[in-house]
Design an enzyme around this catalytic site. Structure first.
Site, short mmCIF file in Angstrom:
data_model
loop_
_atom_site.label_atom_id
_atom_site.label_comp_id
_atom_site.label_asym_id
_atom_site.label_seq_id
_atom_site.Cartn_x
_atom_site.Cartn_y
_atom_site.Cartn_z
N CYS A 69 0.84 -1.21 0.00
CA CYS A 69 0.00 0.00 0.00
C CYS A 69 0.87 1.25 0.00
CB CYS A 69 -0.97 -0.01 1.18
SG CYS A 69 -0.20 -0.21 2.78
N THR A 70 1.92 1.26 0.82
CA THR A 70 2.78 2.45 0.87
C THR A 70 3.62 2.57 -0.40
OG1 THR A 70 4.00 1.11 2.46
CG2 THR A 70 3.08 3.13 3.28
N THR B 101 9.70 -0.67 7.84
CA THR B 101 8.81 -0.65 6.67
C THR B 101 9.62 -1.00 5.44
OG1 THR B 101 7.58 0.77 5.14
CG2 THR B 101 9.12 1.89 6.59
N ARG C 267 3.41 2.82 13.81
CA ARG C 267 2.06 2.26 13.86
C ARG C 267 1.26 3.05 14.91
NH1 ARG C 267 1.95 -3.27 12.15
NH2 ARG C 267 3.32 -3.30 10.33
N ASN D 57 -5.20 2.75 3.10
CA ASN D 57 -4.24 1.66 2.89
C ASN D 57 -4.91 0.35 2.48
OD1 ASN D 57 -4.85 2.33 5.80
ND2 ASN D 57 -4.22 0.19 6.05
N1 LIG Z 1 -3.77 -4.36 5.55
C1 LIG Z 1 -3.19 -3.51 4.72
O1 LIG Z 1 -3.31 -2.30 4.85
C2 LIG Z 1 -2.37 -4.05 3.56
C3 LIG Z 1 -2.23 -3.23 2.42
C4 LIG Z 1 -1.50 -3.72 1.33
C5 LIG Z 1 -0.92 -4.96 1.39
N2 LIG Z 1 -1.07 -5.72 2.52
C6 LIG Z 1 -0.45 -7.06 2.53
O2 LIG Z 1 -1.46 -8.03 2.30
C7 LIG Z 1 -1.17 -9.22 3.04
C8 LIG Z 1 -2.33 -9.54 3.95
O3 LIG Z 1 -2.55 -8.47 4.83
P1 LIG Z 1 -3.92 -8.36 5.64
O4 LIG Z 1 -3.87 -7.05 6.34
O5 LIG Z 1 -5.05 -8.68 4.74
O6 LIG Z 1 -3.70 -9.54 6.69
P2 LIG Z 1 -4.81 -10.42 7.44
O7 LIG Z 1 -4.12 -11.06 8.58
O8 LIG Z 1 -6.03 -9.61 7.70
O9 LIG Z 1 -5.19 -11.54 6.36
C9 LIG Z 1 -4.44 -12.67 6.06
C10 LIG Z 1 -5.42 -13.80 5.76
O10 LIG Z 1 -4.70 -14.89 5.19
C11 LIG Z 1 -5.12 -16.08 5.83
N3 LIG Z 1 -3.99 -17.01 5.79
C12 LIG Z 1 -2.79 -16.88 6.38
N4 LIG Z 1 -2.02 -17.95 6.09
C13 LIG Z 1 -2.75 -18.75 5.30
C14 LIG Z 1 -2.50 -19.98 4.66
N5 LIG Z 1 -1.33 -20.61 4.83
N6 LIG Z 1 -3.46 -20.53 3.90
C15 LIG Z 1 -4.66 -19.89 3.74
N7 LIG Z 1 -4.97 -18.71 4.31
C16 LIG Z 1 -4.01 -18.16 5.08
C17 LIG Z 1 -5.48 -15.68 7.26
O11 LIG Z 1 -6.37 -16.62 7.84
C18 LIG Z 1 -6.13 -14.32 7.04
O12 LIG Z 1 -7.51 -14.44 6.82
C19 LIG Z 1 0.15 -8.94 3.77
O13 LIG Z 1 1.20 -9.41 2.97
C20 LIG Z 1 0.20 -7.43 3.85
O14 LIG Z 1 1.52 -6.94 3.89
C21 LIG Z 1 -1.80 -5.30 3.59
#
Ligand SMILES: NC(=O)c1ccc[n+]([C@@H]2O[C@H](COP(=O)([O-])OP(=O)(O)OC[C@H]3O[C@@H](n4cnc5c(N)ncnc54)[C@H](O)[C@@H]3O)[C@@H](O)[C@H]2O)c1
Length: 350
Positions: free
Chosen positions: A162-163, A220, A243, A329
């Site tokens: 996102c960043t 980050t 954070r 984000n």
């Molecule tokens: N939240 C944000 O603002 C944001 C923005 C951009 C990118 N991201 C990236 O996206 C990714 C997810 O972030 P998030 O905030 O959605 O996290 P989150 O913890 O809300 O979601 C992760 C999901 O993946 C599932 N999961 C984890 N391991 C698994 C596996 N082995 N098999 C199946 N399902 C599995 C978990 O149960 C959970 O539902 C990260 O890499 C993060 O860096 C997050």
């Protein structure tokens, strides 16, 4: 050609992409034919229908034993667990039956080897993920380098972070017109699910501190995200993240030293031109409301990768620029993921 897409990982971003896909077009902008997580299907339906940040989605959510049902449209649910030993045990092999074009992975937990296995076993033709994974074929920041995607060469694709999506367009403009000598990026980021609610053990000591109690300095990847797309900036950026106890909308405080002289007026004109032309829909110049600067929550649900707070653009000694950016984000990032899927679709060979 309509892409057949699977979502693996129905957390904040996986559910966000599912919701945004359905919100952008009735029945979905892309055909998401199967979605996967470690949760049971009723948990997924519950979390999709009830969201503490965005409220209820603009469509009806239901489920039965096998399918999520969104406004009457069925999407197969497959429970998977990649922590189990091989692909046949963790459930992903079942996805072969769907003839997937893209497996979109939003777990944050997969390795590059997991992705290679998905391609080798013909589970999907492409993998798109939501973080900077070492060894991916290309990191795409939509709006800046998406024309570089080559379908014959790029199979494991990162949609950056996102960043990264916020920072890259701005760095691209500044480096192209003035040259960035060096820059410091401070992101002020809402809580994420990798933090502890109360003080406790975490492999990163800071992320183990209670997330609602403090402003927590942490690492980050934004410098890496930026230089993956703009290699000219490798080694020129340093970054820190704080954070903060909010749910949504990130802020970036950015200072750069430029190789050429400029002025506040010239930079404002340049950002305005890009926001109206080459980066329309990606960056936005915001002047607040009736002369008042808005607060971060006011930018929730905005689609832009980066919103420039125009009252905060400063240029000191002709070469030091200071900027404040905001971005949703989650939602804005999910919009970019859908845009990247659009690039894969437009270059897909039948
Ligand atoms: N939240 C944000 O603002 C944001 C923005 C951009 C990118 N991201 C990236 O996206 C990714 C997810 O972030 P998030 O905030 O959605 O996290 P989150 O913890 O809300 O979601 C992760 C999901 O993946 C599932 N999961 C984890 N391991 C698994 C596996 N082995 N098999 C199946 N399902 C599995 C978990 O149960 C959970 O539902 C990260 O890499 C993060 O860096 C997050």
């Amino acid at each position: 050609m309509s892409l057949k897409v699977a979502i693996v990982g129905l957390g904040r971003i996986g559910r966000g992409v599912l919701r945004t896909n359905f919100s952008q077009q009735s029945g979905g902008r892309y055909e998401i034919c199967v979605v996967c997580d470690v949760m049971t299907i009723d948990h997924v339906a519950y979390l999709l229908a009830n969201d503490s940040t965005y409220g209820r989605p603009p469509f009806q959510v239901d489920c039965d034993d096998n399918d999520l049902i969104l406004d009457g449209k069925r999407i197969r649910y497959q429970r998977v667990d990649r922590r189990r030993s091989g692909p046949s045990e963790h459930g992903l092999d079942v996805l072969k039956d769907f003839g997937l074009d893209v497996l979109f992975d939003a777990t944050g937990t997969a390795s590059i080897n997991d992705f290679q296995t998905i391609l080798e076993r013909n589970i999907a033709r492409k993998v798109l993920c939501t973080w900077n994974i070492s060894g991916c074929d290309i990191s795409i920041v939509y709006g800046v380098n998406h024309p570089n995607y080559l379908p014959d060469k790029h199979h494991v694709i990162s949609a950056s972070t996102c960043t990264g999506n916020a920072m890259v367009p701005i760095c691209h403009i500044l480096d192209k017109h003035f040259g960035i000598v060096s820059a410091r990026i401070a992101t002020i980021h809402p809580q994420l699910s990798d933090q502890r609610v109360l003080d406790g053990y975490h492999s990163s000591s800071q992320l183990g501190r209670g997330c609602a109690a403090s402003i927590i300095p942490t690492g980050t990847n934004v410098a890496k995200s930026t230089s993956l797309v703009l290699p000219n900036l490798a080694g020129k950026l340093e970054a820190i993240s704080y954070r903060v106890p909010t749910a949504i909308v990130s802020v970036i405080d950015f200072t750069a030293y430029l190789a050429k002289d400029t002025s506040q007026e010239e930079c404002i004109d340049l950002f305005e031109q890009y926001a109206e032309n080459q980066l329309s829909g990606i960056i936005h110049c915001d002047y607040g409301a009736w002369g008042h600067q808005k607060a971060s929550i006011d930018y929730m649900r905005t689609d832009y990768s980066a919103i420039l707070l125009m009252g905060q653009v400063t240029v000191n000694s002709k070469r030091q620029i200071g900027l404040s950016l905001m971005h949703d984000n989650e939602h804005a990032y999910c919009c970019r993921v859908l845009d990247v899927l659009g690039v894969l679709e437009s270059k897909a060979t039948v």
